[in-house]
Design a protein around this motif. Structure first.
Motif, PDB file in Angstrom:
ATOM      1  N   UNK A 116      43.145  62.134  30.789  1.00  0.00           N
ATOM      2  CA  UNK A 116      43.484  63.733  29.490  1.00  0.00           C
ATOM      3  C   UNK A 116      43.640  64.547  29.961  1.00  0.00           C
ATOM      4  N   UNK A 117      44.908  65.176  29.768  1.00  0.00           N
ATOM      5  CA  UNK A 117      44.945  66.471  29.843  1.00  0.00           C
ATOM      6  C   UNK A 117      43.948  67.422  29.806  1.00  0.00           C
ATOM      7  N   UNK A 118      43.265  67.724  28.901  1.00  0.00           N
ATOM      8  CA  UNK A 118      42.261  69.026  29.254  1.00  0.00           C
ATOM      9  C   UNK A 118      40.703  68.706  29.838  1.00  0.00           C
ATOM     10  N   UNK A 119      40.736  67.084  30.693  1.00  0.00           N
ATOM     11  CA  UNK A 119      40.379  67.197  32.045  1.00  0.00           C
ATOM     12  C   UNK A 119      41.107  66.912  33.227  1.00  0.00           C
ATOM     13  N   UNK A 120      42.427  67.877  33.179  1.00  0.00           N
ATOM     14  CA  UNK A 120      42.746  68.754  34.486  1.00  0.00           C
ATOM     15  C   UNK A 120      43.109  70.076  34.832  1.00  0.00           C
TER      16      UNK A 120
END
Length: 253
Positions: A116-120
C-alpha cells in the motif's frame, strides 16, 4: 549446506526473531527488474551528468533536456515489473513482520508489488508522475509527453503558472521533510533493519541504517558490492537480492 544456504537460513532466523523490522532499499533491488542504477561504472551518471535543481529552475534549456531524458527513459521504466525481491519485501509487510519500506528508488515498483502507498516511504520521490513545484498539482507523464512532442517543451502549471517537474528529488533539492520524519520514526521503532541493494553512499538517506544500528537494532546488508557499513552489520550477504530474500521469506517466483 552451502555458504548461500547458511546465509539465507541466518537471515530467516533473524526475521523470525524480530518483533518489528524495517526494510531499506536502493537501486540494486530494481536492477533485477531491468532498471539501470545511477552510480555504477555503467550507470546513468556515467553516461550523462545530472541536472541540478537550481539549474533546472534557472534554465529553460536544461528543463527541456531534463524532460527529453525522462521521456527517453520511459520505455525501460514502463517495461519493468516487480521482481522476486520486491515480492519478498511485500510479503514481509503483508504478514506484519515489517511495518514499512523506506526506499531511495523512484520507480514505484514497491507499490506495483502490492505494498500500500502509505507503507512506502519514498526518500527521493517518484518518477511515475510530475507535480507543480509551487502548488503541488499532479500531472501525468503521458499527457506531458504528448505536449512535449507537440511543442518541444513542458509548459507551466495550468493552475498557478509554476514550473512542473517529475516528483523526484534532484541534486541540490531539499529532501522531503514528511518522508524524512516518517523514516526516522520507523527506524527508531525497529529492532531489525534490512538493507537491500543500496551502496549507502547517498546521504542523508544512507544515514538511516546507521541510525538503526546505533539505536540497538540488528543490521542486515544484502548487496552485490561491499558498503561502508558492512563492518557494523550483524549479517552481510553479497549476493542477488531476489534469491536471498525470496529464500528467506519463501517467495519462489
Amino acid at each position: 549446506m552451502t555458504d548461500q544456504a547458511r546465509e539465507i537460513a541466518e537471515l530467516r532466523r533473524m526475521i523470525a526473531a524480530s518483533r518489528r523490522a524495517v526494510v531499506f532499499t536502493g537501486a540494486g533491488i530494481s536492477t533485477e527488474s531491468g532498471i539501470p542504477d545511477f552510480r555504477s561504472p555503467t550507470g546513468i551518471w556515467a553516461q550523462m551528468k545530472p541536472i541540478y535543481f537550481q539549474d533546472y529552475i534557472a534554465s529553460a534549456a536544461l528543463r527541456r533536456e531534463a524532460w527529453r531524458r525522462k521521456f527517453a527513459s520511459e520505455p525501460v521504466m514502463r517495461a519493468a515489473e516487480p521482481n522476486r525481491g520486491h515480492r519478498a519485501v511485500a510479503r514481509l509487510l503483508r504478514e506484519g513482520k515489517a511495518a514499512s519500506v523506506i526506499t531511495q528508488n523512484i520507480d514505484g515498483l514497491h507499490q506495483a508489488s502490492g505494498i500500500p502507498e502509505d507503507q512506502v516511504i519514498e526518500l527521493h520521490g517518484n518518477s511515475t508522475y510530475a507535480h507543480c513545484l509551487d502548488c503541488s498539482r499532479r500531472y501525468e507523464i503521458d499527457a506531458l509527453r504528448e505536449a512535449f512532442e507537440r511543442e518541444g517543451e513542458v509548459h507551466g502549471c495550468t493552475a498557478c503558472g509554476g514550473l512542473i517537474k517529475t516528483a523526484t528529488v534532484s541534486f541540490g533539492q531539499a529532501m522531503p521533510e514528511a518522508a524524512m520524519l516518517r523514516a526516522e520514526a520507523e527506524i527508531l521503532a525497529a529492532d531489525l533493519c534490512i538493507v537491500l541493494g543500496s551502496s549507502l553512499v547517498v546521504y542523508p538517506a544512507a544515514g538511516f541504517p546507521e541510525m538503526a544500528k546505533g539505536n540497538g537494532a540488528r543490521l542486515v546488508i544484502v548487496n552485490n558490492e561491499a558498503t561502508g557499513l558492512d563492518p557494523l552489520a550483524d549479517l552481510v550477504i553479497h549476493r542477488g537480492i531476489g534469491d536471498v530474500m525470496g529464500g528467506a521469506v519463501g517467495v519462489n517466483y
